[in-house]
Motif scaffolding. Structure first.
Motif, PDB file in Angstrom:
ATOM      1  N   ALA A 371       0.848  -1.195   0.000  1.00  0.00           N
ATOM      2  CA  ALA A 371       0.000   0.000   0.000  1.00  0.00           C
ATOM      3  C   ALA A 371       0.881   1.243   0.000  1.00  0.00           C
ATOM      4  O   ALA A 371       1.841   1.342   0.755  1.00  0.00           O
ATOM      5  N   GLY A 372       0.533   2.190  -0.868  1.00  0.00           N
ATOM      6  CA  GLY A 372       1.294   3.434  -0.929  1.00  0.00           C
ATOM      7  C   GLY A 372       2.588   3.336  -1.692  1.00  0.00           C
ATOM      8  O   GLY A 372       3.381   4.282  -1.717  1.00  0.00           O
ATOM      9  N   ARG A 509       0.356  12.652  -0.649  1.00  0.00           N
ATOM     10  CA  ARG A 509       0.086  11.321  -0.129  1.00  0.00           C
ATOM     11  C   ARG A 509       1.407  10.722   0.350  1.00  0.00           C
ATOM     12  O   ARG A 509       2.380  10.629  -0.412  1.00  0.00           O
ATOM     13  N   LEU A 510       1.455  10.340   1.616  1.00  0.00           N
ATOM     14  CA  LEU A 510       2.647   9.745   2.210  1.00  0.00           C
ATOM     15  C   LEU A 510       2.270   8.326   2.629  1.00  0.00           C
ATOM     16  O   LEU A 510       1.558   8.131   3.619  1.00  0.00           O
ATOM     17  N   GLN A 513      -1.394   7.617   3.872  1.00  0.00           N
ATOM     18  CA  GLN A 513      -2.012   8.739   4.576  1.00  0.00           C
ATOM     19  C   GLN A 513      -1.912  10.025   3.772  1.00  0.00           C
ATOM     20  O   GLN A 513      -0.933  10.244   3.055  1.00  0.00           O
ATOM     21  N   ASN A 514      -2.926  10.872   3.902  1.00  0.00           N
ATOM     22  CA  ASN A 514      -2.859  12.211   3.341  1.00  0.00           C
ATOM     23  C   ASN A 514      -1.994  13.073   4.248  1.00  0.00           C
ATOM     24  O   ASN A 514      -2.080  12.991   5.477  1.00  0.00           O
ATOM     25  N   PHE A 515      -1.167  13.904   3.629  1.00  0.00           N
ATOM     26  CA  PHE A 515      -0.234  14.725   4.405  1.00  0.00           C
ATOM     27  C   PHE A 515      -0.228  16.130   3.820  1.00  0.00           C
ATOM     28  O   PHE A 515      -0.147  16.308   2.603  1.00  0.00           O
ATOM     29  N   THR A 516      -0.306  17.133   4.687  1.00  0.00           N
ATOM     30  CA  THR A 516      -0.359  18.532   4.248  1.00  0.00           C
ATOM     31  C   THR A 516       0.782  19.335   4.855  1.00  0.00           C
ATOM     32  O   THR A 516       0.996  19.300   6.067  1.00  0.00           O
ATOM     33  N   PHE A 517       1.513  20.054   3.988  1.00  0.00           N
ATOM     34  CA  PHE A 517       2.542  21.004   4.419  1.00  0.00           C
ATOM     35  C   PHE A 517       1.946  22.406   4.319  1.00  0.00           C
ATOM     36  O   PHE A 517       1.264  22.725   3.337  1.00  0.00           O
ATOM     37  N   GLN A 518       2.204  23.257   5.299  1.00  0.00           N
ATOM     38  CA  GLN A 518       1.642  24.608   5.293  1.00  0.00           C
ATOM     39  C   GLN A 518       2.707  25.645   5.602  1.00  0.00           C
ATOM     40  O   GLN A 518       3.638  25.382   6.370  1.00  0.00           O
ATOM     41  N   THR A 519       2.567  26.803   4.984  1.00  0.00           N
ATOM     42  CA  THR A 519       3.446  27.929   5.294  1.00  0.00           C
ATOM     43  C   THR A 519       2.730  29.227   4.959  1.00  0.00           C
ATOM     44  O   THR A 519       1.714  29.225   4.244  1.00  0.00           O
ATOM     45  N   GLU A 520       3.246  30.330   5.470  1.00  0.00           N
ATOM     46  CA  GLU A 520       2.672  31.655   5.241  1.00  0.00           C
ATOM     47  C   GLU A 520       3.807  32.670   5.179  1.00  0.00           C
ATOM     48  O   GLU A 520       4.737  32.620   5.991  1.00  0.00           O
ATOM     49  N   VAL A 521       3.766  33.563   4.192  1.00  0.00           N
ATOM     50  CA  VAL A 521       4.830  34.552   4.040  1.00  0.00           C
ATOM     51  C   VAL A 521       4.243  35.947   3.928  1.00  0.00           C
ATOM     52  O   VAL A 521       3.119  36.143   3.451  1.00  0.00           O
ATOM     53  N   ASN A 522       5.036  36.935   4.370  1.00  0.00           N
ATOM     54  CA  ASN A 522       4.665  38.337   4.243  1.00  0.00           C
ATOM     55  C   ASN A 522       5.164  38.853   2.898  1.00  0.00           C
ATOM     56  O   ASN A 522       6.362  38.845   2.626  1.00  0.00           O
ATOM     57  N   VAL A 523       4.244  39.299   2.050  1.00  0.00           N
ATOM     58  CA  VAL A 523       4.587  39.691   0.685  1.00  0.00           C
ATOM     59  C   VAL A 523       5.578  40.850   0.674  1.00  0.00           C
ATOM     60  O   VAL A 523       6.582  40.834  -0.046  1.00  0.00           O
ATOM     61  N   ALA A 524       5.335  41.881   1.475  1.00  0.00           N
ATOM     62  CA  ALA A 524       6.209  43.060   1.478  1.00  0.00           C
ATOM     63  C   ALA A 524       7.612  42.704   1.952  1.00  0.00           C
ATOM     64  O   ALA A 524       8.612  43.172   1.381  1.00  0.00           O
ATOM     65  N   ASP A 525       7.698  41.854   2.971  1.00  0.00           N
ATOM     66  CA  ASP A 525       9.022  41.460   3.479  1.00  0.00           C
ATOM     67  C   ASP A 525       9.793  40.660   2.430  1.00  0.00           C
ATOM     68  O   ASP A 525      11.009  40.826   2.279  1.00  0.00           O
ATOM     69  N   LYS A 526       9.098  39.799   1.719  1.00  0.00           N
ATOM     70  CA  LYS A 526       9.767  39.001   0.694  1.00  0.00           C
ATOM     71  C   LYS A 526      10.268  39.873  -0.457  1.00  0.00           C
ATOM     72  O   LYS A 526      11.354  39.626  -1.014  1.00  0.00           O
ATOM     73  N   GLU A 527       9.514  40.888  -0.834  1.00  0.00           N
ATOM     74  CA  GLU A 527       9.929  41.737  -1.954  1.00  0.00           C
ATOM     75  C   GLU A 527      11.157  42.568  -1.618  1.00  0.00           C
ATOM     76  O   GLU A 527      11.930  42.936  -2.506  1.00  0.00           O
TER      77      GLU A 527
END
Length: 882
Positions: A371-372, A509-510, A513-527
Motif C-alpha cells: 500500500a502506498g 500522499r505519504l 495517509q494524506n499529508f499537508t505542508f503549510q506555510t505563510e509569508v509576508n509579501v512586502a518582506d519578501k519583496e
C-alpha cells in the motif's frame, strides 16, 4: 515539438574563433583581447552574459567567427555585434516567419541554422562577420535558464576553451539564494597548481561569488609559447538550506516562485520492472555496460522493493514469472542472470513493454503491491522496433491503454540509432521522462545516475494550493510523484488584490495517509529581499515564470495531438516572442553589417533532431573558404576526427612523501616488481630509517580487501586483489565527511557524492581540481591526490605496462588515530624498527610479528628525462603475506 522533461545543468563553452581557426587567427593578426562571462544565479534562475572583444591587427579585412556552446535547455534572449559604435542586434521571430530568409541563406551557401547539438547537454551558437583593418568588434550573447536540482545538487557547468591566450579573461559567478547556501564546491578539469590562485571563492550565508581570472602567464601551456592550457570544464555545484518543510517562496515585482523539496522523509517502497533490449545492435560495449550498470542498480534495491527483469529481442524473456521481494537472495540471483545477458536478434519493444505492464497488473490484482508504493517500468533500448508491432504510434496507443495512468514509464534511448521522439512521447504519456544514454566510456554511470533519480520516491499526488483571490497564471501545480534529490517548482503572478500574507498548502500522499505542508509569508518582506541590483536582473521573477511556463507547454505538446497540440504551441510561441526567447518555435535572424541581404538564422533544435547524428561539424562549409583554410579549420576543430593515439602511456606520477625526497614512481620494466603501497612513516630517532616503506602483498585473489580503516578520520580504503596477476584491479576510498567515494580502476576514476548521489568519471590522462568542504581532489601527471588540512593525504596511481595495476600512497601519517586498522593501517600502530648488523636489511616488529625489510633503490622517472644514469630514491621493501 517538445523539449526534454528534465532541465539539464547550465553549461557554456566560451569559444571565439578568428578567421579560419586559432592558427590562422595568429597568422592573420586577429586578436581576442577580452573574453568575459558574467553569470548571476538568483533563486536558481541563471542570467548569463558572454562578451568577447576582438581587434583585427592585419592590414586587410579578416573574418571572425564567434562560437559559444550553451545548454540545450537554455533560451537565448539576446545577441548583438557592436562595430564602430553601432549595435547590430539579432531579431527574434516566429520560426515560420523566418523560414523564407532561412531558406534563402541556405541556398546561397551561407551559415544558416547556426545552432546545432554538440554533446550531451550542449548546443552550439555560431556567427561570423568580416572585420576591417584595425577595427574592433564586440560580440555579446545573453541566455537564461532555470537550474534543475538533480541528485541533491544544482550544477553550473562552464566549458572553457578560448583556443588562444587572452589578455583579459575573467569568469564571474554571483549566486544569491535567500534560503541560504548549504554547500558549495568547485571543480575544473584544466586547473593545475599554477592556476589555483587565479580562482577565488567568497561566500556568506546567502551569497557566493566565484571569480576565475588567470593572467597571460598562467594561461600558457608552456612558458614563452602561445598555446593555452584552458581547455575543459569549470563546474560549480551547490545546494540550499531547507528549514521549512512546506518549501520556500520568493517574490519580486508581482511574481512569485515556490521551491518545494522537503527533507527527512522516509522512502516509499517501489515496484520496478527493468525491460532491457538485448537485440543484436546492443552487442559489444553497449551490452557489457548495460550488464555492469544493471548489476550495480540491483545492488541498490531496498529490501522493501519488489522487482523483476524482462529481457527482449525477437522473443521476450522473463527472469521470474512474477515480481519478487528484493531480498539478498533474490538480488544475488538476479545479478547472476543479468551477468549472462548476451545480445542477438531483433527488437520487439511493444510486446516487452506490455509484458512488464501485465506483470504489474497481476501483482496489483492479487493485492501483492505494498500500500502506498510506487510502480514503474524502466525501458532501455538502442533502436527502433523491428519485429512484432512496428508502428510507433500503435505501440504508444497500446502501452498507454495498458498502463491506464496507474504506473510510470521511463524510457532510455541508448545511442543515436533510436527514434527519440517516439520514446519521448511514450514516456511523457505515461508519467515518466525519456533520456538519451550516450555511447561513451561512462555509459554505465549514465544509466546508474538516471536510476538514482527515480530510485527514492518520497511523496505521491502532490498538489499546491494558493488562495483563489491571491494568485493567477500558475505553472504546473500538481505532480504525480516527488523523488529524493529533486525539487518541485511552481511559479505564478500575484493578483493586485492579493492579501499582505500569502498562505500556502501543499497536499500530498505519504504511503497510505494524506499529508499537508503549510506555510505563510509576508509579501512586502519578501519583496525587500531583491532590492539590491548586484545579484539580480530586472524582472527576473517574471522571466523565470515565463521560462518555466514555456518549458511545460512544450513538454505537454509532445504527448498532445490535433487542436490541443496547436493550442499549446501557440501559447508557448506567444510567450517566446513576448519575452524574446529563442525556443523550438522561434528563430533569431542575425543580419550581417557588411551585407544587409546576408543573414544568419538561429533555430533551436530539440533532442529528437539529433537522431542518427552522433557528431556535428563545427562549421558550415562556405564556398568562399579556400582549400587550405578548410584544412586548417578541420584540423583544428573537427570534433569527429579521431582522438590522438598515445603510443606510450604515462610513465610517471608524482607525490611528495617528504619535501626533501619528492617521490615519483612509474613502471620501470619487466624485471622490477612494483609495490602495491608506498607508505610515509613517522620519523624515528634513528635517522638511518627513511620515511618510505614499500609494501607488496602476497595472497590469493580477494573480492574485497580492507586496506585501511580509521573511524576517527572517517576514512576507509578497500580494494580487489587479483592473485594471478599480482595486482589490485580496483581501489576505493570512502569518506564520511564529506560523504564521498572515490573508486579507481586501471582505466578511470569515478567520484560519487553521497549515497545515491551523482557520479562523475575522469581519465588518468587528464587533470582535475575539485574542492569541496573538507576535501580536495587533484589529478595531475597521472597522480590523484585526496587531501585536506586535517586529514591523511592519499595518493592513487594507475601503473603502466609492464607493471599493470594500481598503487596506493599515504603521507601525513600523523593524522591517523589510534584506531587505524587494516592491511596498511596496522603500520601506524605498534611498528618498531629493530637494530640489524646486515647492511641494507632491517627487522621490524608489528603486533607481535617480525618481518625482514630490504633497502632498495626505486627509479625516479619524473626526474629521469634526458639523464643518465636514471635517478633513484631509497625505499624499505616488505613483502607482506596475508
Amino acid at each position: 515539438m517538445g523539449t526534454p522533461a528534465y532541465i539539464l545543468p547550465l553549461s557554456v563553452l566560451i569559444f571565439l574563433l578568428a578567421s579560419f581557426g586559432p592558427l590562422a587567427a595568429q597568422q592573420n593578426d586577429i586578436d581576442i583581447y577580452s573574453l568575459t562571462l558574467d553569470s548571476k544565479v538568483t533563486s536558481r534562475f541563471a542570467h548569463t552574459v558572454i562578451t568577447s572583444r576582438v581587434v583585427n591587427k592585419a592590414s586587410e579585412a579578416r573574418e571572425a567567427v564567434f562560437q559559444v556552446e550553451l545548454p540545450k535547455s537554455a533560451f537565448i534572449t539576446n545577441f548583438s555585434m557592436i562595430i564602430d559604435g553601432v549595435t547590430y542586434p539579432g531579431e527574434i521571430k516566429e520560426k515560420a516567419a523566418a523560414q523564407e530568409r532561412y531558406s534563402t541563406a541556405v541556398a546561397r551557401g551561407q551559415s544558416a541554422g547556426i545552432i546545432r547539438a554538440t554533446g550531451r547537454n550542449l548546443e552550439q551558437f555560431q556567427v561570423s562577420v568580416n572585420v576591417a583593418p584595425s577595427a574592433k568588434i564586440t560580440f555579446e550573447l545573453v541566455y537564461e535558464e532555470l537550474l534543475k536540482r538533480q541528485l541533491g545538487k544544482y550544477e553550473l557547468i562552464l566549458k572553457v576553451r578560448p583556443q588562444q591566450l587572452v589578455k583579459h579573461l575573467q569568469i564571474d559567478i554571483h549566486i544569491f539564494e535567500p534560503q541560504g547556501i548549504a554547500s558549495l564546491e568547485t571543480e575544473s578539469t584544466f586547473m593545475t597548481k599554477n592556476l589555483a590562485d587565479a580562482l577565488t571563492t567568497t561566500r556568506n550565508k546567502t551569497k557566493a561569488h566565484i571569480v576565475f581570472k588567470p593572467s597571460l602567464a598562467q594561461q600558457q601551456k608552456e612558458q614563452g609559447k602561445p598555446d593555452t592550457i584552458l581547455d575543459g570544464n569549470f563546474i560549480v555545484r551547490y545546494d540550499v538550506d531547507r528549514t521549512n518543510a512546506a518549501g520556500d517562496i520568493q517574490i519580486e515585482n508581482g511574481y512569485f516562485v515556490h521551491h518545494f523539496a522537503p527533507a527527512e522523509l522516509s522512502t516509499l517502497p517501489k515496484n520496478v520492472v527493468f525491460v532491457i533490449d538485448k537485440s543484436g545492435s546492443m552487442a559489444g560495449r553497449k551490452i557489457k555496460q548495460t550488464r555492469e550498470a544493471l548489476i550495480k542498480i540491483l545492488s541498490d534495491l531496498k529490501p522493501e522493493d519488489q522487482f523483476n527483469l524482462v529481457i527482449f529481442s525477437r522473443e521476450v524473456i522473463l527472469w521470474k514469472p512474477t515480481l519478487l521481494q528484493a531480498s539478498t537472495e533474490h538480488v544475488e540471483e538476479a545479478k547472476l542472470f543479468a551477468s549472462s545477458i548476451n545480445a542477438d536478434g531483433s527488437t520487439n519493444i511493444n510486446e516487452a513493454a506490455l509484458v512488464a505492464v501485465r506483470m504489474l497488473d497481476e501483482s496489483n490484482r492479487k493485492e501483492q503491491l505494498p500500500a502506498g508504493s510506487v510502480s514503474m517500468v524502466i525501458l532501455l533500448t538502442d533502436g527502433d522496433p523491428t519485429t512484432g508491432e512496428r508502428n510507433p504510434q500503435k505501440i504508444q496507443e497500446n502501452v498507454k491503454a495498458a498502463i491506464g495512468g496507474n504506473y510510470y514509464l521511463y524510457c532510455l534511448g541508448f545511442g543515436f540509432d533510436v527514434h527519440y521522439a517516439f520514446l519521448e512521447k511514450l514516456a511523457l504519456e505515461n508519467g515518466g521522462v525519456a533520456r538519451r544514454i550516450y555511447e561513451d566510456s561512462d555509459a554505465d554511470l549514465q544509466l546508474q545516475d538516471f536510476y538514482q533519480e527515480v530510485a527514492n520516491p518520497l511523496l505521491t499526488m502532490v498538489k499546491f494550493q494558493y488562495p483563489q483571490n491571491a494568485v493567477e497564471l500558475l505553472t504546473q501545480d500538481n505532480f504525480r510523484v516527488f523523488f529524493q534529490g529533486s525539487e518541485l517548482v511552481v511559479s505564478g503572478k500575484l493578483q493586485p488584490q492579493a492579501p499582505d500574507l500569502l498562505s500556502v498548502q501543499v497536499k500530498s500522499r505519504l504511503r497510505t495517509q494524506n499529508f499537508t505542508f503549510q506555510t505563510e509569508v509576508n509579501v512586502a518582506d519578501k519583496e525587500k529581499i531583491f532590492q539590491s541590483p548586484k545579484y539580480i536582473f530586472h524582472n527576473f521573477m517574471e522571466r523565470l515564470w515565463a521560462y518555466l511556463t514555456i518549458q511545460q507547454l512544450l513538454e505537454k505538446a509532445v504527448s498532445a495531438s490535433g487542436d490541443e497540440q496547436k493550442n499549446l504551441e501557440a501559447r508557448a510561441l506567444n510567450l517566446s516572442l513576448k519575452f524574446n526567447f529563442v525556443t523550438p518555435l522561434t528563430s533569431m535572424v542575425v543580419t550581417k553589417p557588411e551585407d544587409q541581404d546576408e543573414v544568419q538564422v538561429v533555430s533551436k533544435p530539440v533532442e529528437a533532431d539529433n537522431d542518427l547524428l552522433p557528431s556535428f561539424p563545427l562549421f558550415s562549409q562556405n564556398a568562399r573558404i579556400s582549400q587550405d583554410s578548410m584544412f586548417i579549420r578541420s584540423k583544428a576543430y573537427s570534433r569527429s576526427r579521431p582522438a590522438p593515439h598515445f603510443k606510450t602511456l604515462k610513465s610517471f606520477y608524482k607525490t611528495n612523501l617528504d619535501k626533501s625526497h619528492p617521490l615519483v614512481l612509474s613502471s620501470p620494466g619487466p624485471m622490477e616488481r612494483q609495490p602495491h603501497f608506498i607508505l610515509s612513516l613517522p620519523r624515528q630517532s634513528n635517522n638511518h630509517i627513511p620515511e618510505a616503506l614499500c609494501v607488496t602483498v602476497r595472497k590469493s585473489s580477494q573480492p574485497s580487501l580492507q586496506i585501511l580503516s580509521d573511524p576517527i578520520q572517517g576514512i576507509k580504503v578497500t580494494g580487489k586483489y587479483e592473485g594471478s596477476t599480482d595486482k589490485f584491479v580496483w581501489l576505493q576510498v570512502s569518506y564520511k565527511t564529506p560523504e564521498v567515494k572515490v573508486r579507481v580502476t586501471q582505466d578511470s576514476i569515478v567520484v560519487t557524492r553521497s549515497s545515491g548521489g551523482k557520479s562523475s568519471s575522469y581519465q588518468w590522462t587528464g587533470t582535475l581540481y575539485l574542492v569541496m568542504p573538507g576535501l580536495k581532489l587533484t589529478l595531475e601527471n597521472g597522480l590523484l591526490l585526496l587531501s585536506d588540512s586535517d586529514k591523511v593525504t592519499i595518493g592513487l596511481v594507475s601503473l603502466n605496462p609492464p607493471a599493470l595495476g594500481l598503487q596506493l600512497i599515504l603521507r601525513n601519517p600523523g593524522y591517523f588515530s589510534s584506531q587505524a586498522s587494516g592491511v596498511v593501517g596496522q603500520f601506524y600502530q605498534d611498528l618498531q624498527w629493530n637494530p640489524s648488523t646486515v647492511e641494507n636489511k632491517r627487522e621490524l616488529s608489528m603486533r607481535g610479528k617480525k618481518y625482514t625489510v630490504t633497502r632498495k633503490s626505486v627509479t625516479n622517472f619524473q626526474r629521469s628525462r634526458g639523464t643518465t644514469p636514471l635517478p633513484t630514491f631509497p625505499c624499505w621493501s616488505l613483502e607482506l603475506p596475508l
